[in-house]
Design a protein around this motif. Structure first.
Motif, PDB file in Angstrom:
ATOM      1  N   PHE A 248       1.947   9.522  70.714  1.00  0.00           N
ATOM      2  CA  PHE A 248       1.192   8.387  70.181  1.00  0.00           C
ATOM      3  C   PHE A 248       1.819   7.896  68.875  1.00  0.00           C
ATOM      4  CE2 PHE A 248      -1.658  10.964  72.692  1.00  0.00           C
ATOM      5  CZ  PHE A 248      -2.509  10.069  73.322  1.00  0.00           C
ATOM      6  N   ASP A 249       1.426   6.687  68.492  1.00  0.00           N
ATOM      7  CA  ASP A 249       1.839   6.172  67.186  1.00  0.00           C
ATOM      8  C   ASP A 249       0.991   6.754  66.068  1.00  0.00           C
ATOM      9  OD1 ASP A 249       4.075   4.530  67.669  1.00  0.00           O
ATOM     10  OD2 ASP A 249       2.796   2.914  68.411  1.00  0.00           O
ATOM     11  N   GLU A 250      -0.237   7.171  66.386  1.00  0.00           N
ATOM     12  CA  GLU A 250      -1.141   7.680  65.359  1.00  0.00           C
ATOM     13  C   GLU A 250      -2.090   8.705  65.963  1.00  0.00           C
ATOM     14  OE1 GLU A 250      -4.254   3.924  65.723  1.00  0.00           O
ATOM     15  OE2 GLU A 250      -2.713   3.908  64.170  1.00  0.00           O
ATOM     16  N   GLU A 251      -2.873   9.375  65.105  1.00  0.00           N
ATOM     17  CA  GLU A 251      -3.802  10.397  65.566  1.00  0.00           C
ATOM     18  C   GLU A 251      -4.878   9.779  66.452  1.00  0.00           C
ATOM     19  OE1 GLU A 251      -5.421  12.957  62.576  1.00  0.00           O
ATOM     20  OE2 GLU A 251      -3.592  12.896  61.371  1.00  0.00           O
ATOM     21  N   ILE A 252      -5.397  10.601  67.391  1.00  0.00           N
ATOM     22  CA  ILE A 252      -6.450  10.133  68.292  1.00  0.00           C
ATOM     23  C   ILE A 252      -7.649  11.069  68.222  1.00  0.00           C
ATOM     24  CG2 ILE A 252      -4.772   9.104  69.866  1.00  0.00           C
ATOM     25  CD1 ILE A 252      -5.458  11.500  71.804  1.00  0.00           C
ATOM     26  N   ASP A 253      -8.741  10.627  68.783  1.00  0.00           N
ATOM     27  CA  ASP A 253      -9.951  11.439  68.904  1.00  0.00           C
ATOM     28  C   ASP A 253      -9.719  12.510  69.974  1.00  0.00           C
ATOM     29  OD1 ASP A 253     -12.495  12.475  69.143  1.00  0.00           O
ATOM     30  OD2 ASP A 253     -13.376  10.670  70.022  1.00  0.00           O
ATOM     31  N   LEU A 254      -9.930  13.771  69.622  1.00  0.00           N
ATOM     32  CA  LEU A 254      -9.682  14.879  70.546  1.00  0.00           C
ATOM     33  C   LEU A 254     -10.962  15.434  71.159  1.00  0.00           C
ATOM     34  CD1 LEU A 254      -6.987  16.814  68.459  1.00  0.00           C
ATOM     35  CD2 LEU A 254      -6.615  15.175  70.321  1.00  0.00           C
ATOM     36  N   SER A 255     -12.070  14.734  71.003  1.00  0.00           N
ATOM     37  CA  SER A 255     -13.355  15.272  71.460  1.00  0.00           C
ATOM     38  C   SER A 255     -13.444  15.400  72.977  1.00  0.00           C
ATOM     39  CB  SER A 255     -14.506  14.397  70.941  1.00  0.00           C
ATOM     40  OG  SER A 255     -14.379  13.060  71.414  1.00  0.00           O
ATOM     41  N   ASN A 256     -12.564  14.714  73.709  1.00  0.00           N
ATOM     42  CA  ASN A 256     -12.569  14.842  75.174  1.00  0.00           C
ATOM     43  C   ASN A 256     -12.042  16.184  75.653  1.00  0.00           C
ATOM     44  OD1 ASN A 256     -13.530  12.231  75.692  1.00  0.00           O
ATOM     45  ND2 ASN A 256     -11.481  11.340  75.699  1.00  0.00           N
ATOM     46  N   TYR A 257     -11.420  16.932  74.747  1.00  0.00           N
ATOM     47  CA  TYR A 257     -10.655  18.102  75.183  1.00  0.00           C
ATOM     48  C   TYR A 257     -11.147  19.408  74.554  1.00  0.00           C
ATOM     49  CZ  TYR A 257      -7.748  13.971  75.901  1.00  0.00           C
ATOM     50  OH  TYR A 257      -7.311  12.717  76.244  1.00  0.00           O
ATOM     51  N   THR A 258     -12.413  19.438  74.124  1.00  0.00           N
ATOM     52  CA  THR A 258     -12.914  20.591  73.387  1.00  0.00           C
ATOM     53  C   THR A 258     -12.971  21.866  74.228  1.00  0.00           C
ATOM     54  OG1 THR A 258     -15.171  19.851  73.878  1.00  0.00           O
ATOM     55  CG2 THR A 258     -14.245  19.223  71.744  1.00  0.00           C
ATOM     56  N   GLU A 259     -13.006  21.741  75.561  1.00  0.00           N
ATOM     57  CA  GLU A 259     -13.077  22.942  76.408  1.00  0.00           C
ATOM     58  C   GLU A 259     -11.699  23.534  76.693  1.00  0.00           C
ATOM     59  OE1 GLU A 259     -14.098  21.927  80.662  1.00  0.00           O
ATOM     60  OE2 GLU A 259     -14.295  19.928  79.768  1.00  0.00           O
ATOM     61  N   PHE A 260     -10.651  22.883  76.189  1.00  0.00           N
ATOM     62  CA  PHE A 260      -9.281  23.316  76.464  1.00  0.00           C
ATOM     63  C   PHE A 260      -8.604  23.796  75.186  1.00  0.00           C
ATOM     64  CE2 PHE A 260      -9.933  19.549  79.397  1.00  0.00           C
ATOM     65  CZ  PHE A 260     -10.339  20.305  80.472  1.00  0.00           C
ATOM     66  N   MET A 261      -7.401  24.377  75.368  1.00  0.00           N
ATOM     67  CA  MET A 261      -6.560  24.687  74.208  1.00  0.00           C
ATOM     68  C   MET A 261      -5.782  23.431  73.848  1.00  0.00           C
ATOM     69  SD  MET A 261      -5.061  28.500  75.025  1.00  0.00           S
ATOM     70  CE  MET A 261      -4.370  28.627  73.382  1.00  0.00           C
ATOM     71  N   VAL A 262      -5.916  22.990  72.605  1.00  0.00           N
ATOM     72  CA  VAL A 262      -5.338  21.723  72.173  1.00  0.00           C
ATOM     73  C   VAL A 262      -4.587  21.917  70.866  1.00  0.00           C
ATOM     74  CG1 VAL A 262      -5.825  19.332  71.522  1.00  0.00           C
ATOM     75  CG2 VAL A 262      -7.220  20.443  73.264  1.00  0.00           C
ATOM     76  N   TRP A 263      -3.442  21.259  70.765  1.00  0.00           N
ATOM     77  CA  TRP A 263      -2.705  21.209  69.497  1.00  0.00           C
ATOM     78  C   TRP A 263      -2.221  19.794  69.291  1.00  0.00           C
ATOM     79  CZ3 TRP A 263       2.008  19.771  67.548  1.00  0.00           C
ATOM     80  CH2 TRP A 263       2.305  20.208  66.254  1.00  0.00           C
ATOM     81  N   SER A 264      -2.310  19.320  68.058  1.00  0.00           N
ATOM     82  CA  SER A 264      -1.828  17.986  67.732  1.00  0.00           C
ATOM     83  C   SER A 264      -1.110  18.022  66.394  1.00  0.00           C
ATOM     84  CB  SER A 264      -2.989  16.990  67.660  1.00  0.00           C
ATOM     85  OG  SER A 264      -2.521  15.684  67.367  1.00  0.00           O
ATOM     86  N   GLY A 265      -0.043  17.258  66.280  1.00  0.00           N
ATOM     87  CA  GLY A 265       0.708  17.222  65.034  1.00  0.00           C
ATOM     88  C   GLY A 265       1.838  16.217  65.108  1.00  0.00           C
TER      89      GLY A 265
END
Length: 268
Positions: A248-265
């Protein structure tokens, strides 16, 4: 000494040929990502390996960090160390975490023992542990062919882009992934396409494993579609799955993925 072995993603992954040795030839880009494990080594009277964090299946004696030690010890008779691996990168997720741990162990042991190994020598030792391992010695974007061990320089930079990695807690074995693939030559020039604008990748730069796995695991397809709906410039499964990433060009809302393992950076 403490280091932070990082993950990688595959940008494009073509399974181009079944080899006579049972492996497959591939074409892909390996790109480093800052989702990291932690690896500590200190001098010790005997060789010790312990791990915390995510449980690592199998016999601990087969861990690539230990294999790295034994490879170097066989040639250089290095002193024992106490290794502590804190496992954070999901296992069997197409992210190369285990390969990174082994390669970083080679680099650490080289530094701790002042072996003065060259990049090529460390890559050669790493190659004895697995096809992906040599990539993590230099840890720079490369175009990959052969069974994953042949590297060509790739002048690709995604610096500053935001990446989201979503692991849906599904383990896909290499055997299962390859069972749904029919090897075939690429119908486009992947290396050249990767050097074009990222906006041209969607629908062209493909991971061949997706052809069967996205239908077999609808949640993976759903995650990929959600990432595009949230504005991903490009989204794909990495390796043989099951992790999906979006750039992505910028950060996004990660609330769709709370049941999974998620990393963003940020990408470097």
């Amino acid at each position: 000494m403490i280091t932070f072995p990082n993950a990688k993603i595959n940008i494009g992954l073509g399974i181009t040929e079944k080899r006579t040795d049972g492996f497959h030839n591939i074409a892909s880009c390996f790109y480093p990502v800052n989702w990291c494990d932690m690896l500590e080594m200190i001098p010790s009277k005997k060789l010790i390996f312990q791990s915390t964090g995510i449980d690592i299946p199998g016999n601990p004696d087969g861990n690539l960090c230990l294999k790295a030690y034994h490879l170097l010890n066989e040639k250089y008779d290095i002193p024992p160390v106490h290794m502590h691996l804190h496992k954070i990168i999901p296992i069997g997720a197409g992210l190369g975490g285990g390969s990174a741990d082994g390669a970083f162990a080679i680099k650490m042991l080289n530094d701790m023992n002042s072996l003065d190994l060259s990049i090529k020598e460390m890559e050669d030792f790493s190659a004895q542990m697995g096809s992906d391992c040599p990539f993590f010695i230099e840890n720079k974007p490369v175009y990959v062919t052969g069974r994953g061990e042949l590297f060509d320089h790739l002048d690709l930079s995604l610096e500053g882009k935001q990446i989201v990695l979503v692991n849906p807690n599904i383990h896909i074995s290499t055997k299962e992934a390859y069972s749904g693939v029919v090897p075939q030559a690429l119908t486009y020039a992947l290396k050249e396409r990767l050097l074009s604008d990222i906006s041209s990748w969607k629908g062209v730069v493909n991971n061949d494993f997706e052809n069967s796995l996205l239908d077999r695991y609808p949640i993976i397809k759903k995650i990929k579609n959600q990432l595009y709906e949230q504005g991903a410039l490009y989204a794909s499964m990495t390796g043989s799955g099951s992790t999906i990433f979006g750039i992505f060009d910028e950060e996004i809302d990660l609330s769709n993925y709370t049941e999974f393992m998620v990393w963003s950076g940020k990408l470097d």
